[in-house]
Write a protein that holds these residues in place. Structure first.
Motif: not given
Lengths: 118, 107
Positions: A40-44, A90-95, B37-40
């Motif tokens: 999620x935006x700005x989250x873990x 709402x989030x960025x989804x990664x595979x 590690x995660x960069x912006x």
């Protein structure tokens, strides 16, 4: 070279559906554990779902019954069907590909943003 | 679900410093612990798997240790390119869970 390329994200209204795709190259999707992880935006980071090489699937409680993970071996592609979407999805989804341990995510896609909003 | 508690949540250090991040699991997870590690604006990158094994291609200034419930991640000599957020992650039990992250900044 191993590559994962996600697509399918976008703006969707609450209650709507979306299907994410993750096209893989340089390895065989069906030979690895493949997961979806979201942020999620700005989250873990939050794990969402996995499909094992044998085909078994598992889900986080937050998406169980609404999301479905699948793969198309002929296209070497992973999918995430997302139904009944909520604002909190709402989030960025990664595979991500699981390495030797299955859940040591050694390769990730670039991510695709899903925004659930009216 | 297994809870992963990282500390500190943020950290400011100088180039060349030794940096240590800790991660505590809410139950015994043996050595099923990874560090990322995660960069912006970028995807996470696996640095350490199974608590102490360095992923191929990762610089040797990164290291990890621990087992059971208590784990440590160390950067032996901080470099400017190490500015990022670091996450621990357990996979002893489903669901795999991540720590809340440690944001590392240059002093």
């Amino acid at each position: 070279e191993v590559q994962l390329v996600e697509s399918g994200g976008g703006l969707i209204q609450p209650g709507g559906s979306l299907r994410l795709s993750c096209a893989a190259s340089g390895f065989t999707v069906s030979s690895n554990y493949m997961s979806w992880v979201r942020q999620a935006p700005g989250k873990g980071l939050e794990w969402v779902s996995v499909i094992y090489s044998g085909g078994s699937t598992y889900y986080a409680d937050s998406v169980k019954g609404r999301f479905t993970i699948s793969r198309d071996n002929s296209k070497n592609t992973l999918y995430l069907q997302m139904n009944s979407l909520r604002a909190e999805d709402t989030a960025v989804y990664y595979c991500a590909r699981g390495g030797g341990g299955g859940f040591d995510f050694d390769y990730w896609g670039q991510g695709t943003l899903v925004t659930v909003s009216s | 679900d297994i809870q992963m508690t990282q500390s500190p949540s943020s950290l400011s250090a100088s180039v060349g410093d030794r940096v240590t991040i800790t991660c505590q699991a809410s139950q015994d997870i043996s050595n099923y612990l990874n560090w990322y590690q995660q960069k912006p604006g970028k995807a996470p990158k696996l640095l350490i798997y199974d608590a102490s094994n360095l992923e191929t291609g990762v610089p040797s200034r990164f290291s990890g240790s621990g087992s059971g419930t208590d784990f440590t991640f160390t950067i032996s000599s901080l470099q400017p390119e190490d500015i990022a957020t670091y996450y621990c992650q357990q996979y002893d039990n489903l669901p795999p869970t991540f720590g809340q992250g440690t944001k590392l900044e240059i002093k």
